[in-house]
Write a protein that holds these residues in place. Structure first.
Motif, PDB file in Angstrom:
ATOM      1  N   ILE A 160       0.868  -1.178   0.000  1.00  0.00           N
ATOM      2  CA  ILE A 160       0.000   0.000   0.000  1.00  0.00           C
ATOM      3  C   ILE A 160       0.902   1.224   0.000  1.00  0.00           C
ATOM      4  CG2 ILE A 160      -1.808   1.265   1.239  1.00  0.00           C
ATOM      5  CD1 ILE A 160      -2.722  -1.451   0.117  1.00  0.00           C
ATOM      6  N   TRP A 161       0.689   2.087  -0.991  1.00  0.00           N
ATOM      7  CA  TRP A 161       1.552   3.243  -1.187  1.00  0.00           C
ATOM      8  C   TRP A 161       0.884   4.515  -0.688  1.00  0.00           C
ATOM      9  CZ3 TRP A 161       6.417   3.527  -3.840  1.00  0.00           C
ATOM     10  CH2 TRP A 161       6.919   2.274  -4.192  1.00  0.00           C
ATOM     11  N   GLY A 162       1.678   5.342  -0.041  1.00  0.00           N
ATOM     12  CA  GLY A 162       1.165   6.612   0.453  1.00  0.00           C
ATOM     13  C   GLY A 162       2.217   7.697   0.407  1.00  0.00           C
ATOM     14  N   MET A 163       1.789   8.914   0.686  1.00  0.00           N
ATOM     15  CA  MET A 163       2.648  10.099   0.670  1.00  0.00           C
ATOM     16  C   MET A 163       2.624  10.749   2.041  1.00  0.00           C
ATOM     17  SD  MET A 163       2.179  13.560  -1.608  1.00  0.00           S
ATOM     18  CE  MET A 163       3.069  12.953  -3.037  1.00  0.00           C
ATOM     19  N   VAL A 164       3.787  11.249   2.466  1.00  0.00           N
ATOM     20  CA  VAL A 164       3.937  11.886   3.772  1.00  0.00           C
ATOM     21  C   VAL A 164       4.425  13.317   3.560  1.00  0.00           C
ATOM     22  CG1 VAL A 164       5.047  11.758   6.035  1.00  0.00           C
ATOM     23  CG2 VAL A 164       4.569   9.652   4.758  1.00  0.00           C
ATOM     24  N   VAL A 165       3.703  14.281   4.127  1.00  0.00           N
ATOM     25  CA  VAL A 165       4.081  15.691   4.051  1.00  0.00           C
ATOM     26  C   VAL A 165       4.353  16.174   5.475  1.00  0.00           C
ATOM     27  CG1 VAL A 165       3.342  18.010   3.389  1.00  0.00           C
ATOM     28  CG2 VAL A 165       2.676  16.050   1.991  1.00  0.00           C
ATOM     29  N   ARG A 166       5.563  16.675   5.696  1.00  0.00           N
ATOM     30  CA  ARG A 166       5.971  17.109   7.030  1.00  0.00           C
ATOM     31  C   ARG A 166       6.039  18.637   7.089  1.00  0.00           C
ATOM     32  NH1 ARG A 166       7.952  12.433   9.576  1.00  0.00           N
ATOM     33  NH2 ARG A 166       8.413  10.750   8.080  1.00  0.00           N
ATOM     34  N   PRO A 167       5.976  19.203   8.291  1.00  0.00           N
ATOM     35  CA  PRO A 167       6.086  20.669   8.411  1.00  0.00           C
ATOM     36  C   PRO A 167       7.407  21.175   7.841  1.00  0.00           C
ATOM     37  CG  PRO A 167       5.397  19.683  10.500  1.00  0.00           C
ATOM     38  CD  PRO A 167       5.793  18.551   9.601  1.00  0.00           C
ATOM     39  N   GLY A 168       7.408  22.408   7.387  1.00  0.00           N
ATOM     40  CA  GLY A 168       8.635  22.988   6.854  1.00  0.00           C
ATOM     41  C   GLY A 168       9.741  23.045   7.881  1.00  0.00           C
ATOM     42  N   ASP A 169       9.386  23.193   9.156  1.00  0.00           N
ATOM     43  CA  ASP A 169      10.397  23.234  10.217  1.00  0.00           C
ATOM     44  C   ASP A 169      10.443  21.912  10.974  1.00  0.00           C
ATOM     45  OD1 ASP A 169       7.984  23.339  11.528  1.00  0.00           O
ATOM     46  OD2 ASP A 169       8.484  25.082  12.781  1.00  0.00           O
ATOM     47  N   TYR A 170      10.204  20.834  10.255  1.00  0.00           N
ATOM     48  CA  TYR A 170      10.126  19.504  10.879  1.00  0.00           C
ATOM     49  C   TYR A 170      11.373  19.192  11.699  1.00  0.00           C
ATOM     50  CZ  TYR A 170      10.273  14.408  11.171  1.00  0.00           C
ATOM     51  OH  TYR A 170      10.380  13.120  11.622  1.00  0.00           O
ATOM     52  N   ASP A 171      11.137  18.673  12.907  1.00  0.00           N
ATOM     53  CA  ASP A 171      12.196  18.249  13.808  1.00  0.00           C
ATOM     54  C   ASP A 171      11.931  16.792  14.180  1.00  0.00           C
ATOM     55  OD1 ASP A 171      13.934  17.698  15.865  1.00  0.00           O
ATOM     56  OD2 ASP A 171      13.477  19.496  17.033  1.00  0.00           O
ATOM     57  N   PRO A 172      12.765  15.863  13.755  1.00  0.00           N
ATOM     58  CA  PRO A 172      12.494  14.446  14.020  1.00  0.00           C
ATOM     59  C   PRO A 172      12.445  14.098  15.500  1.00  0.00           C
ATOM     60  CG  PRO A 172      14.724  14.748  13.187  1.00  0.00           C
ATOM     61  CD  PRO A 172      14.030  16.061  13.025  1.00  0.00           C
ATOM     62  N   LYS A 173      12.927  14.991  16.378  1.00  0.00           N
ATOM     63  CA  LYS A 173      12.888  14.712  17.806  1.00  0.00           C
ATOM     64  C   LYS A 173      11.554  15.095  18.438  1.00  0.00           C
ATOM     65  CE  LYS A 173      17.870  15.369  18.334  1.00  0.00           C
ATOM     66  NZ  LYS A 173      18.939  16.155  19.023  1.00  0.00           N
ATOM     67  N   ARG A 174      10.720  15.771  17.672  1.00  0.00           N
ATOM     68  CA  ARG A 174       9.423  16.187  18.199  1.00  0.00           C
ATOM     69  C   ARG A 174       8.340  15.205  17.781  1.00  0.00           C
ATOM     70  NH1 ARG A 174       9.215  22.282  16.166  1.00  0.00           N
ATOM     71  NH2 ARG A 174       6.978  21.908  16.479  1.00  0.00           N
ATOM     72  N   ARG A 175       7.184  15.357  18.387  1.00  0.00           N
ATOM     73  CA  ARG A 175       6.028  14.517  18.076  1.00  0.00           C
ATOM     74  C   ARG A 175       4.979  15.379  17.377  1.00  0.00           C
ATOM     75  NH1 ARG A 175       5.417   9.169  18.463  1.00  0.00           N
ATOM     76  NH2 ARG A 175       3.748   9.073  20.014  1.00  0.00           N
ATOM     77  N   TYR A 176       4.392  14.838  16.316  1.00  0.00           N
ATOM     78  CA  TYR A 176       3.426  15.598  15.526  1.00  0.00           C
ATOM     79  C   TYR A 176       2.119  14.823  15.393  1.00  0.00           C
ATOM     80  CZ  TYR A 176       7.466  18.372  14.031  1.00  0.00           C
ATOM     81  OH  TYR A 176       8.584  19.177  14.013  1.00  0.00           O
ATOM     82  N   PRO A 177       0.997  15.488  15.649  1.00  0.00           N
ATOM     83  CA  PRO A 177      -0.279  14.827  15.352  1.00  0.00           C
ATOM     84  C   PRO A 177      -0.423  14.617  13.848  1.00  0.00           C
ATOM     85  CG  PRO A 177      -0.630  17.136  15.921  1.00  0.00           C
ATOM     86  CD  PRO A 177       0.822  16.849  16.164  1.00  0.00           C
ATOM     87  N   VAL A 178      -1.205  13.611  13.478  1.00  0.00           N
ATOM     88  CA  VAL A 178      -1.297  13.163  12.085  1.00  0.00           C
ATOM     89  C   VAL A 178      -2.687  13.427  11.535  1.00  0.00           C
ATOM     90  CG1 VAL A 178      -1.187  11.147  10.572  1.00  0.00           C
ATOM     91  CG2 VAL A 178       0.469  11.410  12.443  1.00  0.00           C
ATOM     92  N   VAL A 179      -2.745  13.930  10.297  1.00  0.00           N
ATOM     93  CA  VAL A 179      -4.000  14.149   9.588  1.00  0.00           C
ATOM     94  C   VAL A 179      -3.926  13.443   8.239  1.00  0.00           C
ATOM     95  CG1 VAL A 179      -5.594  15.842   8.607  1.00  0.00           C
ATOM     96  CG2 VAL A 179      -4.340  16.397  10.700  1.00  0.00           C
ATOM     97  N   GLU A 180      -4.974  12.724   7.888  1.00  0.00           N
ATOM     98  CA  GLU A 180      -5.041  12.041   6.593  1.00  0.00           C
ATOM     99  C   GLU A 180      -6.000  12.761   5.655  1.00  0.00           C
ATOM    100  OE1 GLU A 180      -6.476   7.824   4.554  1.00  0.00           O
ATOM    101  OE2 GLU A 180      -6.024   7.872   6.712  1.00  0.00           O
TER     102      GLU A 180
END
Length: 767
Positions: free
Chosen positions: A505-525
């Motif tokens: 199953i293929w999908g696309m992921v869009v992250r914030p412009g100031d994405y920080d991998p050490k932070r936690r982000y809520p997810v919207v589909e």
């Protein structure tokens, strides 16, 4: 935004939000599309060809977009038209300000004006889908209106409107055929003598002059006799019409699933006035019949028959001498035949050999059919991959050029590549190779093609080739250096196993412009699960928005407020195997959720910044609105916040065509089981419903019935009813799209659990 992270057990969880998005964050986020579109150069859009062998396409330039025209014989490009004069003419005709480098369409077609075959252009506006025509001499623009009698979703004629009864002249110019009342007559041009061809026409069984077709040798006429279907009218109140105080009542011919459609039956006459009876069992239960097509030698005519229920499609040929009908092609399925994507090519134009696309072996492939008896002469292509589109057929060479996807193991199975193959299946040749999606346009004479290829992480390259694949020259190569310097980052692909543990199953992921991998982000589909296509973008996607059949909300714009936003193609969508597609059959409520949920969990297990511990947000429009509501009703263990826009929440309330194709006919209990109204009492989580009061695509009463059921169930929800709003309820109503801002607010408040700006204190309530 800054979040403190705490480790609870082995699960990372986000703590208190220390900085909620403010009005400036919204301004930056919602201004991305405008900002980004000005930062690229030579980002080319798919090319088109004129009949005279010239090609044209749109590309990005300083200040916006421009259309250029070229020829294979010259490296010089020129403007496709005078953009300044076109903008002026369209502004005057539409009453809207149109800028020359911001023309509101991305493709157009050259059409004739007087003696000039390319003297005008025709296009549909991006925002309203209305079709316009502008001349290229005086640049006068006007809305295009269809001549004759309209049909509700193509299957029920609007008998309140007169048919186009202009006389249809025979190819040799000696005869004219037209209707008199409910009958059809033949007039000899030389002496004006009129001969009635029928006398039994009546209101409930009339002869339709708009369907009349002459044989090339002018000896025969074929047309349809019509038994009218049920003229269902949807009534809407326009509560705040422009320019007046009092509301206006609007009506629309709107057939719904299960309604009686127009029953068309072919009839055949010769010019002596003789009627030739046609055997009609092969077209006895039509959902639709295509326009009549005569064979080049006038020996017969054919029509494509879609049976009610979409489980049988036939190409039916009728002998002009005897009226005898036979199935030149027959396609059957236990689930559905995807009737909107059939392909038929009559080799030589005489009906003896037909090229056809079928999924009868479980994959979408090309077949050579014996048109005299419907038997398969040759399966031309085969394998665990799909033919996407036939782009060119050369009957003399007996060769086909087509796009296909899924042939490259380990690569994205949706990316299109160009191939050619002989009618006998030999000499399958791959003409494109770059690991990207190739949008190919072949010249009318079959000598050249233009390949525009790209990926979401790779800007387009446009190049001209000879038909054998030999490169001629590069036309455009997208320059995104300034876009990258401004901080743009490409969306990511992610692949996980679906519900069966085997299927990718293929999908696309869009992250914030100031994405920080050490932070936690809520997810919207962002969801659209319609079976008619696949929806995760496969081409370069620079401007923050993905436009499908309906207006979608900017995934990057939402992500930049502090979310990770994703889009997924689950089972039930198109362009994979027949079994993958069949999941949708009488099962639109499924929406691929078992695959989507598995995908979310797989990404969360791999990426600790992907926080689904507090639930996943979801939004969609039209069928995506239906899926959004279904997520909160049927899968509340994962989906907790939803924005459902213009939803077809109950397939019995929606248009006949789309719903009978996928939910079947007759209407049965499965329609109710897929209904968001039926499951309203199961709603958990937070829901915003958005509906356009004047939605002509999905009956807005569908939303009202959900509201009624939620109230009766004692459920809390939010409702935004846009006065005058169409199916694209997100149309701009101010400096930004009001509906978009309301949607973003909803996710900030209910998924991020953060306050939003006090918009009523802002100027005009806008960021």
């Amino acid at each position: 935004m800054v979040r403190a992270l705490t480790l609870v057990g082995m699960v990372w969880a986000s703590a208190t939000v220390s900085a909620a998005p403010d009005a400036d964050d919204y301004r930056r986020s919602l201004g991305l599309r405008e900002a980004w579109s000005g930062l690229t150069r030579d980002v080319a859009f798919p090319a088109q060809w004129r009949g005279d062998g010239h090609f044209y396409y749109r590309h990005t330039v300083e200040g916006g977009f421009a259309f250029v025209l070229g020829s294979p014989d010259s490296a010089q490009l020129q403007p496709a038209f005078d953009a300044a004069r076109l903008a002026q003419g369209l502004s005057a005709a539409s009453g809207q300000d149109v800028a020359p480098l911001r023309l509101p369409f991305s493709q157009f077609a050259y059409v004739a004006e007087g003696d000039n075959p390319n003297g005008a252009i025709r296009f549909s506006l991006d925002s309203t889908y209305a079709t316009w025509r502008c001349t290229l001499t005086d640049y006068l623009c006007a809305l295009v209106t269809r001549a004759g009698r309209p049909r509700g979703f193509g299957v029920v004629r609007d008998l309140r409107v007169p048919a186009d009864n202009a006389p249809r002249r025979s190819p040799d110019g000696q005869w004219e055929a037209y209707a008199e009342g409910f009958n059809v007559v033949l007039r000899h041009v030389a002496d004006g003598k009129v001969t009635p061809l029928t006398r039994d026409g009546r209101g409930d069984a009339f002869y339709d002059p708009e369907t009349l077709a002459w044989s090339p040798d002018s000896r025969h006429i074929a047309l349809y006799r019509v038994t009218p279907g049920f003229p269902r009218l949807v009534t809407r109140v326009e509560s705040a019409p422009a320019g007046q105080l009092q509301p206006v009542l609007q009506t629309q011919l709107y057939p719904k699933p299960g309604d009686a459609v127009d029953i068309e039956q072919p009839v055949l006459f010769d010019v002596a006035g003789n009627r030739k009876p046609i055997d009609t069992p092969l077209v006895s239960n039509p959902y639709s019949l295509s326009p009549i097509q005569w064979r080049s030698d006038s020996s017969s005519f054919s029509m494509e028959y879609v049976a009610r229920g979409f489980q049988t499609v036939r190409v039916v040929a009728v002998d002009a001498g005897t009226g005898k009908a036979h199935a030149a092609v027959e396609e059957k399925a236990d689930t559905f035949v995807y009737a909107d994507r059939t392909f038929l090519h009559d080799v030589g134009g005489q009906g003896r050999e037909l090229l056809w696309i079928s999924e009868r072996d479980g994959w979408r492939h090309l077949y050579l059919i014996d048109g005299t008896d419907g038997s398969v002469r040759q399966q031309i292509t085969q394998g665990d991959w799909v033919v996407r589109d036939v782009l060119h057929v050369d009957d003399t060479q007996r060769r086909i050029w087509f796009s296909a996807s899924g042939m490259d193991a380990g690569q994205d199975p949706y990316q299109r590549q160009l191939f050619s193959v002989n009618f006998d299946g030999r000499n399958l040749t791959r003409l494109t190779h770059a690991p990207a999606d190739h949008d190919v346009a072949i010249s009318p004479d079959g000598r050249y093609y233009i390949d525009v290829y790209s990926r979401p992480d790779m800007p387009p390259v446009a190049s001209l080739h000879r038909i054998d694949g030999t490169p001629v020259r590069e036309l455009a190569r997208g320059d995104i250096s300034r876009l990258l310097a401004a901080g743009w980052k490409a969306p990511e692909s992610f692949v996980a196993k679906g519900r069966d543990g085997r299927t990718d199953i293929w999908g696309m992921v869009v992250r914030p412009g100031d994405y920080d991998p050490k932070r936690r982000y809520p997810v919207v589909e962002n969801i659209y699960a319609g079976p008619h296509d696949a929806f995760v973008p496969k081409t370069f996607w620079p401007f923050g928005y993905h436009s499908g059949g309906d207006k979608q909300i900017g995934m990057q714009a939402l992500a930049d407020l502090g979310f990770i936003v994703v889009q997924i193609d689950g089972m039930g969508t198109a362009h994979r195997s027949k079994a993958f597609h069949d999941v949708a059959w009488k099962n639109l409520g499924d929406s691929g959720f078992p695959d989507r949920i598995a995908w979310h969990k797989a990404l969360a297990a791999k990426d600790r910044s992907y926080d689904i511990s507090g639930g996943v947000g979801i939004y969609g429009a039209s069928a995506g609105g239906q899926s959004t509501l279904g997520a909160l009703e049927l899968h509340p263990e994962l989906y907790t916040v939803g924005v459902a826009m213009a939803g077809c929440f109950d397939n019995r309330m929606d248009k006949i065509s789309w719903n009978e194709q996928w939910m079947g006919w007759p209407v049965d209990a499965r329609y109710a089981r897929a209904s968001g109204v039926t499951h309203a009492a199961k709603l958990r989580g937070d829901l915003l419903l958005v509906v356009g009061e004047q939605d002509s695509n999905v009956d807005p009463a569908s939303t009202a019935q959900v509201v009624d059921a939620l109230i009766k169930a004692g459920k809390d929800f939010d409702l935004l009813n846009v006065p005058g709003g169409e199916h694209s309820v997100g149309r701009s109503t101010g400096p930004i799209d009001y509906v978009t801002r309301r949607q973003f607010d909803f996710f900030v408040r209910h998924l991020m659990r953060a306050p939003t700006p006090r918009w009523n204190a802002e100027k005009k309530g806008q960021p």
